[in-house]
Design an enzyme around this catalytic site. Sequence first.
Site, short mmCIF file in Angstrom:
data_model
loop_
_atom_site.label_atom_id
_atom_site.label_comp_id
_atom_site.label_asym_id
_atom_site.label_seq_id
_atom_site.Cartn_x
_atom_site.Cartn_y
_atom_site.Cartn_z
N HIS A 275 0.73 -1.03 -0.03
CA HIS A 275 0.03 -0.04 0.01
C HIS A 275 0.97 1.25 0.05
O HIS A 275 1.78 1.43 0.71
CB HIS A 275 -1.01 -0.18 1.33
CG HIS A 275 -0.41 -0.14 2.53
ND1 HIS A 275 -0.09 1.25 3.19
CD2 HIS A 275 -0.19 -1.03 3.52
CE1 HIS A 275 0.37 0.89 4.45
NE2 HIS A 275 0.52 -0.35 4.58
N GLU A 321 -4.80 1.99 2.46
CA GLU A 321 -5.03 0.66 3.37
C GLU A 321 -5.05 1.25 4.73
O GLU A 321 -5.86 0.55 5.61
CB GLU A 321 -3.79 -0.27 3.23
CG GLU A 321 -3.85 -1.51 3.93
CD GLU A 321 -3.43 -1.29 5.26
OE1 GLU A 321 -3.39 -2.53 6.18
OE2 GLU A 321 -2.62 -0.29 5.72
N GLU A 322 -4.32 2.29 5.16
CA GLU A 322 -4.26 2.65 6.48
C GLU A 322 -5.76 2.92 7.30
O GLU A 322 -5.95 2.54 8.22
CB GLU A 322 -3.36 3.71 6.85
CG GLU A 322 -1.95 3.51 6.50
CD GLU A 322 -1.32 2.31 7.50
OE1 GLU A 322 -1.83 1.87 8.47
OE2 GLU A 322 -0.24 1.88 7.36
N ASP A 349 3.38 -6.22 3.37
CA ASP A 349 3.21 -5.19 4.27
C ASP A 349 3.38 -5.55 5.63
O ASP A 349 2.63 -5.35 6.66
CB ASP A 349 1.47 -5.01 4.28
CG ASP A 349 1.17 -3.85 4.91
OD1 ASP A 349 1.72 -2.99 5.34
OD2 ASP A 349 -0.20 -3.55 5.28
N HIS A 419 3.55 2.91 12.65
CA HIS A 419 2.71 4.24 12.79
C HIS A 419 3.37 5.22 13.74
O HIS A 419 2.68 6.05 14.11
CB HIS A 419 1.21 3.45 13.30
CG HIS A 419 0.45 2.70 12.60
ND1 HIS A 419 -0.91 2.03 13.04
CD2 HIS A 419 0.84 2.13 11.35
CE1 HIS A 419 -1.10 1.26 11.91
NE2 HIS A 419 -0.27 1.32 10.96
#
Length: 460
Positions: A275, A321-322, A349, A419
């Site tokens: 992604h 995607e997130e 991923d 993240h």
Amino acid sequence: MLTLLLLGFQSHAQNGDEMQLKRIYDAALTDGKAYDWLNHLSNQIGGRLSGSLEAQRAVEYTKVQLESLQLDRVWLQPVMVPKWVRGTPEFAYMETSPGITSTVPIRALGGSVATPLGGLKANVIEVKGIEDLRALGENKIGGKIVFFNRPMDPTKISTFEAYSGAVDQRYSGAEEAAKFGAIGVIVRSLNLRLDDFPHTGSMSYGDTAEGDRIPAAAISTNAAEMLSTTLKLNPETKFYFKQHCKQFDDVQSYNVIGEIKGSTHPDEIIVVGGHLDSWDLGDGAHDDGAGCVQSMEVLRLLKLSGYIPKRTIRAVLFMNEENGLRGATEYAVKAKANNENHIFALESDAGGFAPRGFSFESSDTHLKRVHGWKPLFKPYQIHLFEKGHSGADIAPLKNGDNVLAGLRPDSQRYFVHHHAANDTFEHVNKRELELGAAAMASLVYLFDKYGVEPAATLGN
């Protein structure tokens, strides 16, 4: 005599496969492009939050790079994506008594509403999970800030399993706490290490009315430990935080797609992808710039090694995607509308760390055949071939006949960066990234060469 002929044929095929994998690995380790592509994505573009200018720049850059590979086709697939903006930096402190404060690092969770303009201050109630809310009830929660402080389980060797066991408080904590009158939520960062980096991530309000939504933020693990200890010593400790995030209307973005047309079975499609969007705190090098450049590199390595695919091979760089999976959903919808036959899909991923193997969503028969390829991967220290989750972006392609797979790198350091502001290019090892790309290209080569049998013909 027939048995000897078959054994001779199988040995010849095995030798040919060994030679092809060596060509792929040699090209990746001596003439790789993935690290340079990632350098640009990370250091020239940066964090690529869905709907942002940086995400659009990443779309444009990767399209140009795929075009430079002289593929049979490169295109952009439009998709509407959410646009959430963090705004000015968040600020927070603990107040043990009037005027006695200690600042702590926080970051708003993706999709959260803002605090009131002047911030939000209240007493804190600590819980270990959503189930604790029901036991405490509104009398003890109403008017307070709920502090979710369940750590990832350090006894889980698979850090993704540890993550799965704690992520519900981040994703649904605000929705559930609001039902009991909480006015805000602070969530312990999903990180096995004690440090000062708050880790953001997606959250959901479910069907909570817009006016009843409460702000939610992640607090670093060090600060979570300090807040928990302080509350034990002084239950009247107050917490203050201020954030200015905002949700805007959806905007148009794109999946970026490049393909090599199959020479003998062009209607059978193999997808390899990651992604392109990331969170905005770091530059998204591991999550998931690494997966994108590895997927692009698969196409380049196959061409560079001289291999002519039998089936159509696509690299798909999914958008959003997130915080929505809009790109994956749109790709699958279009694939179904066009009656496309996706026989195999592989996703990266899980970071650009040293590859350990693959997990598969497949029939036992297909998995047994994959196990037959293990000797080919042994020289490259790839040993994991097991059933398990493949990837969020390729999941919508699952149809019962095809095979889905996920690259599985060493996971022990992944959630140190996941993240967070330290998900940056300097934390990616060039050789490990290249080894991952070579492993992916090798698996794609084998599935292209030998194909996938429909479930109806397998008898299982």
